[in-house]
Enzyme design. Structure first.
Site, PDB file in Angstrom:
ATOM      1  N   SER A   1      22.701  50.675 -16.627  1.00 46.58           N
ATOM      2  CA  SER A   1      23.846  50.076 -15.945  1.00 46.58           C
ATOM      3  C   SER A   1      23.542  48.653 -15.498  1.00 46.58           C
ATOM      4  O   SER A   1      23.290  47.786 -16.322  1.00 46.58           O
ATOM      5  CB  SER A   1      24.270  50.979 -14.781  1.00 46.58           C
ATOM      6  OG  SER A   1      25.539  50.647 -14.314  1.00 46.58           O
TER       7      SER A   1
ATOM      8  N   ASP B   1      29.237  44.697 -16.390  1.00 45.99           N
ATOM      9  CA  ASP B   1      27.805  44.971 -16.447  1.00 45.99           C
ATOM     10  C   ASP B   1      27.466  45.481 -17.850  1.00 45.99           C
ATOM     11  O   ASP B   1      28.357  45.619 -18.701  1.00 45.99           O
ATOM     12  CB  ASP B   1      27.407  45.950 -15.334  1.00 45.99           C
ATOM     13  CG  ASP B   1      28.042  47.325 -15.473  1.00 45.99           C
ATOM     14  OD1 ASP B   1      29.054  47.439 -16.189  1.00 45.99           O
ATOM     15  OD2 ASP B   1      27.532  48.284 -14.856  1.00 45.99           O
TER      16      ASP B   1
ATOM     17  N   ASP C   1      26.864  48.276 -19.339  1.00 43.84           N
ATOM     18  CA  ASP C   1      27.494  49.471 -19.924  1.00 43.84           C
ATOM     19  C   ASP C   1      28.999  49.528 -19.664  1.00 43.84           C
ATOM     20  O   ASP C   1      29.652  50.511 -19.966  1.00 43.84           O
ATOM     21  CB  ASP C   1      26.810  50.752 -19.445  1.00 43.84           C
ATOM     22  CG  ASP C   1      27.028  51.034 -17.967  1.00 43.84           C
ATOM     23  OD1 ASP C   1      27.066  50.070 -17.178  1.00 43.84           O
ATOM     24  OD2 ASP C   1      27.143  52.210 -17.577  1.00 43.84           O
TER      25      ASP C   1
ATOM     26  N   ASP D   1      31.068  49.712 -17.038  1.00 43.37           N
ATOM     27  CA  ASP D   1      31.798  50.554 -16.081  1.00 43.37           C
ATOM     28  C   ASP D   1      32.030  49.832 -14.751  1.00 43.37           C
ATOM     29  O   ASP D   1      32.667  50.381 -13.854  1.00 43.37           O
ATOM     30  CB  ASP D   1      31.107  51.911 -15.869  1.00 43.37           C
ATOM     31  CG  ASP D   1      29.720  51.804 -15.242  1.00 43.37           C
ATOM     32  OD1 ASP D   1      29.243  50.679 -15.004  1.00 43.37           O
ATOM     33  OD2 ASP D   1      29.101  52.860 -14.990  1.00 43.37           O
TER      34      ASP D   1
END
Length: 465
Positions: free
Chosen positions: A109, A253, A255, A257
């Site tokens: 993340s 970011d 990933d 999310d």
């Protein structure tokens, strides 16, 4: 170097010693534990092969960890749907569409490039519960694995269409109006932090008729700045939005999310206000309840009450937010770190959904992004942290603070949150890093900073550091 085993998965730095970092041995061990957990959970399927969806962000270590995890599941007799380079929300929507038994996202993340992680999903494409996470840790600890013989190995099925499928799903949401957005001819700068957001966000924008200016959109895993979308890391895009005379900027970011906006004047919209703005639009069309976590701004509560709904706060962590959203039939929710959870799509933080809803909202307004931000209740946050050492007894530190402030409005479901009349402080041990987080909010930035400094000092005094 660090390895963090928690109910939300396993996360660590690449290299070093087994058990101290996320080494190839650790990746195999925890993939084995997850696969074994699925076989127990779905024992009623008998000899029917289980299926797991896997995707990764663009981290340098991604291909190595990806291959280790996939082939471990194959060794357990589990089929793998390999999405390759993907995003967390894309894997989440793929799991139920594939009728899979679970999913794994290989991403750390917002952590820097030396980190990677296994984020684990159930058959709904949602994060596992605390109890399920504990069972996986127990299986890993006992190494209770039973691998398949040569005639019953799983297989890998590649499917690289899911980022496009994800875009289609977002564009089909009733509150997303791509045709209206196209008429506005918006210009947007995108910082994809050289990960998969650099592909999927521009593609979504272009399908909505938006002119895209790309910044750090090459998915090579070499993050050009700290990938956590905070003000101190985003000087380049703030400058470029002004230079390009763009309507706003988008930052995600690695990933995809977490979602942050840059206003047209080059100032941060505020990651806390991503959810506030999108919720304002959604609630104006479909009134109802909202949920965010205890470290999130009071502004969501104010907006929810404006639309006649009820707001509630959960413990920090996506699984906790989702659980409370289901309990309260929340229309929208999320976390103040720029994570938007919109059940009409799925129960997971999704920057794609946030972008499409925000663009539709902006197209409906006769205002700039800066003017929209100025229209919301003004709260200011300070986000700090203290690095942990093995000598610090976090539970004792927080218990001491709780006793000291027992005359105030205190909540202890997740660390310690102290609500003062016009400001609050939330202190908790992070689930993803070896730190104590100290979040404060107040009517001015100065007051938020002063409150934060006060509690950082008090924490250090109690901890003896």
């Amino acid at each position: 170097m660090t390895l963090i085993k928690s109910i939300s998965g396993i996360r660590g730095t690449i290299g070093g010693a087994v058990g101290d970092n996320l080494t190839p041995v650790d990746a195999v061990k925890f993939a084995s534990a997850y696969g074994s957990f699925l076989k127990i959970r779905h024992a009623s399927k008998g000899n029917e092969r289980l299926k797991v969806v896997i995707g990764r962000d663009a981290r340098i270590s991604g291909p190595m960890i990806h291959n280790l995890v996939m082939n471990t599941l194959v060794g357990l007799g589990i089929d793998v749907i390999d999405l390759g380079l993907s995003t967390t929300p894309t894997v989440e929507i793929a799991v139920p569409l594939e009728k899979a038994d679970g999913g794994i996202i290989l991403t750390a993340s917002h952590n820097p490039k030396q980190w990677n992680a296994l984020k684990l999903l159930n058959e709904k494409g949602e994060f596992l519960s605390g109890k399920e996470g504990e069972l996986i840790l127990e299986i890993a600890e006992n190494e209770a694995f039973d691998f398949s013989d040569v005639d019953n190995l799983g297989e890998v099925i590649e499917n690289n269409a899911y980022m496009d499928i994800h875009i289609d799903e977002v564009l089909e949401l009733p509150l997303v109006d791509a045709d209206l957005v196209k008429t506005k001819k918006f210009k947007v700068v995108v910082d994809g932090v050289n990960s998969s957001g650099g592909i999927i966000i521009p593609n979504l924008l272009e399908q909505m008729g938006v002119e895209v200016v790309k910044l750090y959109c090459e998915p090579n895993g070499h993050f050009p700045h700290n990938p956590e979308p905070l003000k101190e890391h985003l000087g380049d895009i703030c400058k470029l939005v002004v230079e390009e005379k763009a309507d706003f900027g988008i930052v995600v970011d690695p990933d995809v999310d977490r979602l942050a906006f840059i206003s047209n004047d080059g100032e941060m919209f505020g990651e806390e206000y991503t959810l506030v703005a999108v919720a304002d639009y959604v609630l104006s069309k479909t009134p109802g309840n909202t949920v965010s976590n205890m470290s999130s701004s009071r502004a969501l509560r104010d907006i929810t009450e404006k639309h006649g709904g009820k707001y509630q706060a959960s413990a920090v962590g996506e699984v906790n937010v989702v659980e409370l959203m289901k309990k309260t039939n929340a229309i929208i929710g999320g976390e103040g770190n720029g994570g938007i959870i919109y059940p009409s799509s799925h129960y997971g933080r999704d920057s794609m959904v946030g972008v499409a809803l925000f663009l539709t909202y902006l197209a409906n307004q006769d205002k700039t992004v800066a003017e929209i931000r100025a229209s919301y209740p003004q709260y200011y946050m300070s986000k700090n942290k203290i690095e942990l050492t093995p000598q610090i007894d976090v539970d004792n530190v927080l218990a001491t603070l709780t006793e000291k402030y027992k005359s105030e409005n205190i909540t202890t479901i997740d660390g310690v949150k102290i609500d003062f009349p016009t400001e609050w402080v939330h202190l908790r041990k992070s689930n993803t890093e070896p730190i104590i987080r100290i979040y404060t909010e107040a009517p001015t930035q100065s007051e938020a900073d002063i409150l934060a400094e006060r509690f950082v000092k008090e924490l250090k005094e109690i901890a003896g550091i």
